[in-house]
Design a protein around this motif. Structure first.
Motif, short mmCIF file in Angstrom:
data_model
loop_
_atom_site.label_atom_id
_atom_site.label_comp_id
_atom_site.label_asym_id
_atom_site.label_seq_id
_atom_site.Cartn_x
_atom_site.Cartn_y
_atom_site.Cartn_z
N PHE A 11 -22.87 -12.91 -66.05
CA PHE A 11 -22.67 -11.96 -64.95
C PHE A 11 -21.40 -11.24 -64.85
N LEU A 12 -20.22 -11.88 -65.52
CA LEU A 12 -18.89 -11.30 -65.54
C LEU A 12 -19.10 -10.00 -66.59
N GLU A 13 -19.88 -10.28 -67.53
CA GLU A 13 -19.94 -9.32 -68.77
C GLU A 13 -20.90 -8.04 -68.30
N GLN A 14 -22.01 -8.25 -67.58
CA GLN A 14 -22.56 -7.24 -66.84
C GLN A 14 -21.81 -6.49 -65.79
N LEU A 15 -21.06 -7.12 -65.06
CA LEU A 15 -20.24 -6.50 -64.07
C LEU A 15 -19.32 -5.64 -64.67
N MET A 16 -18.47 -6.15 -65.93
CA MET A 16 -17.55 -5.35 -66.53
C MET A 16 -18.32 -4.05 -66.97
N THR A 17 -19.39 -4.30 -67.56
CA THR A 17 -20.24 -3.25 -68.27
C THR A 17 -20.53 -2.23 -67.05
N THR A 18 -20.82 -2.63 -65.89
CA THR A 18 -21.31 -1.69 -64.92
C THR A 18 -20.06 -0.89 -64.57
N SER A 29 -20.60 -12.34 -76.22
CA SER A 29 -21.23 -10.99 -76.33
C SER A 29 -20.58 -10.28 -77.75
N ALA A 30 -21.26 -9.98 -78.66
CA ALA A 30 -20.42 -9.34 -79.94
C ALA A 30 -20.02 -8.17 -79.84
N ASN A 31 -20.38 -7.32 -78.65
CA ASN A 31 -19.78 -6.02 -78.20
C ASN A 31 -19.18 -6.28 -76.80
N ALA A 32 -18.02 -6.54 -76.89
CA ALA A 32 -17.07 -7.09 -75.97
C ALA A 32 -17.14 -6.23 -74.64
N ARG A 33 -17.66 -7.00 -73.68
CA ARG A 33 -17.85 -5.88 -72.28
C ARG A 33 -16.71 -5.35 -71.68
N GLU A 40 -12.26 -8.12 -56.17
CA GLU A 40 -12.48 -9.61 -56.14
C GLU A 40 -13.93 -9.88 -56.25
N THR A 41 -14.39 -10.89 -56.94
CA THR A 41 -15.60 -11.23 -57.51
C THR A 41 -15.79 -12.63 -57.99
N ALA A 42 -16.70 -13.45 -57.99
CA ALA A 42 -16.96 -14.70 -58.66
C ALA A 42 -18.37 -15.13 -58.47
N TYR A 43 -18.83 -15.94 -59.29
CA TYR A 43 -20.23 -16.40 -59.64
C TYR A 43 -20.10 -17.94 -59.92
N PRO A 44 -20.90 -18.61 -59.25
CA PRO A 44 -20.97 -20.07 -59.31
C PRO A 44 -21.47 -20.50 -60.85
N TRP A 45 -20.85 -21.51 -61.54
CA TRP A 45 -21.43 -21.95 -62.58
C TRP A 45 -22.19 -23.32 -62.36
#
Length: 389
Positions: free
Chosen positions: A326-333, A40-44, A290-295
């Motif tokens: 997923f991680l970027e969106q969670l950080m944004t949230t 992302s150009a705009n770091a989440r 705690e969070t995680a998402y499979p790749w």
């Protein structure tokens, strides 16, 4: 009497506040995601106080087994160096009271050794006190064997003395924790059955669970007045739990939440609204701790994977790019919670690779998480690390 009046007042305020809240929605599909997503150009992660990883397995994999991890370009590096280079500034470690020989990564000796490495790298560390000899979670909160015959008051005193001793040993080696968790995923209390509670009942809260948590809180603050104390809840639907924490005068600084789409819901809107409401009602900050998402749904050993296609959120494929998104969106949230009340995201065990070879058949000597790490099956960093930059 004064205590009861105060509790009634808190309850009335919370009920009135609940009725006045307006739902704020975070758009689920505001970014198009596919396998060709670039960083992302705009770091989440920008603006988050804590950009963290739980790297408790690092001791077992690197120190005990001599495992080697690699940067994305193939250069070998330590886990802490790779994390640091990706702008991670908080490392979470778990501590068990008396772990068995196969889980020495959770021993005080290992935690102290790792804490020194973390601080030397210029990162902060977070300590999770399980108050158990083994895993503590919503379904298992087993007392340490050495504490099993203690009375309620003796347990409260033991929480104080044990916590004080751990904090003192950390202080003596100049490794001040930024955050300390009193218990891990304590939805139903801890040190069962003595301090087992329900979020839907007052039973065992007053003069019991209340005193136990506050004993740990006070022990931390006695040694490290500026260290923040966290209460950790598995899931985001924690209204009744934190309402009772307030009602019974339980002391803490930060709300911690586990949020795994596999078990806790797949809506960023729900996560936003819940964390916004809870932190607003009780004037606290929060971390998704705690969070995680499979790749991938693949595997590198024969130990069954915990996370799979049940984690899938529409628009976030089970690919390295989808994991990053997923991680970027969670950080944004989390970052979007008003008043800077959302202060961090911590990824759970991005290092738990299949460290014992492809033939391992049990998660105790292999990995049931290798498809949700931030490393590929050759232990090379995936693009999910870019989410922390």
């Amino acid at each position: 009497m004064k205590k009861n009046v105060t509790r009634l007042f808190i309850a009335l305020v919370c009920l009135l506040w609940t009725g006045c809240q307006q739902e704020i929605v975070v758009e689920e599909g505001n970014v198009k995601h596919d396998d060709n997503i670039a960083a992302s150009a705009n770091a989440r992660a920008s603006g988050l106080t804590y950009r963290g990883m739980d790297l408790s397995y690092a001791y077992k994999i690197e120190t005990q087994r001599g495992g080697k991890f690699y940067y994305a370009n193939g250069t070998a590096g330590t886990l802490f160096d790779i994390a640091k280079s990706s702008n991670v500034n908080l490392v979470r470690l778990r501590l068990w009271v008396n772990p068995d020989a196969s889980h020495q990564e959770c021993s005080l000796a290992a935690v102290k050794e790792q804490a020194k490495k973390i601080v030397a790298k210029g990162m902060q560390f977070m300590l999770t006190l399980h108050y158990s000899d083994t895993w503590a979670d919503p379904g298992t909160q087993t007392k340490p064997a050495a504490w099993s015959s203690l009375t309620q008051q003796q347990l409260i005193d033991k929480i104080w003395s044990y916590t004080t001793d751990v904090m003192t040993q950390l202080k003596n080696q100049s490794t001040t924790p930024a955050i300390v968790q009193i218990g891990n995923e304590i939805n139903q209390g801890f040190l069962w059955p003595t301090f087992k509670v329900s979020a839907d009942s007052d039973t065992n809260w007053d003069n019991s669970f209340e005193y136990a948590i506050n004993s740990g809180y006070n022990a931390v603050k006695a040694v490290f007045p500026n260290t923040k104390v966290m209460l950790h809840y598995a899931g985001i639907w924690a209204d009744n739990f934190f309402w009772r924490c307030s009602k019974f005068g339980i002391q803490y600084d930060i709300m911690g939440f586990s949020w795994y789409p596999e078990w806790h819901g797949k809506s960023f809107s729900d996560a936003y609204n819940q964390l916004n409401n809870l932190t607003s009602w009780y004037s606290k900050t929060c971390i998704v701790v705690e969070t995680a998402y499979p790749w991938t749904t693949g595997y590198a050993d024969q130990a069954s994977n915990v996370l799979g296609s049940g984690s899938l959120i529409s628009g976030y494929p089970l690919t390295p790019a989808g994991q990053q998104a997923f991680l970027e969106q969670l950080m944004t949230t989390v970052k979007s919670i008003p008043g800077s009340r959302g202060i961090g995201v911590v990824y759970w065990e991005p290092d738990w690779t299949a460290y014992n070879g492809p033939s391992a058949t049990n998660w105790e000597n292999g990995s049931s998480w290798e498809n949700a790490t931030l490393f590929d099956f050759n232990w090379k960093a995936l693009q999910g690390f870019s989410a922390f930059n």
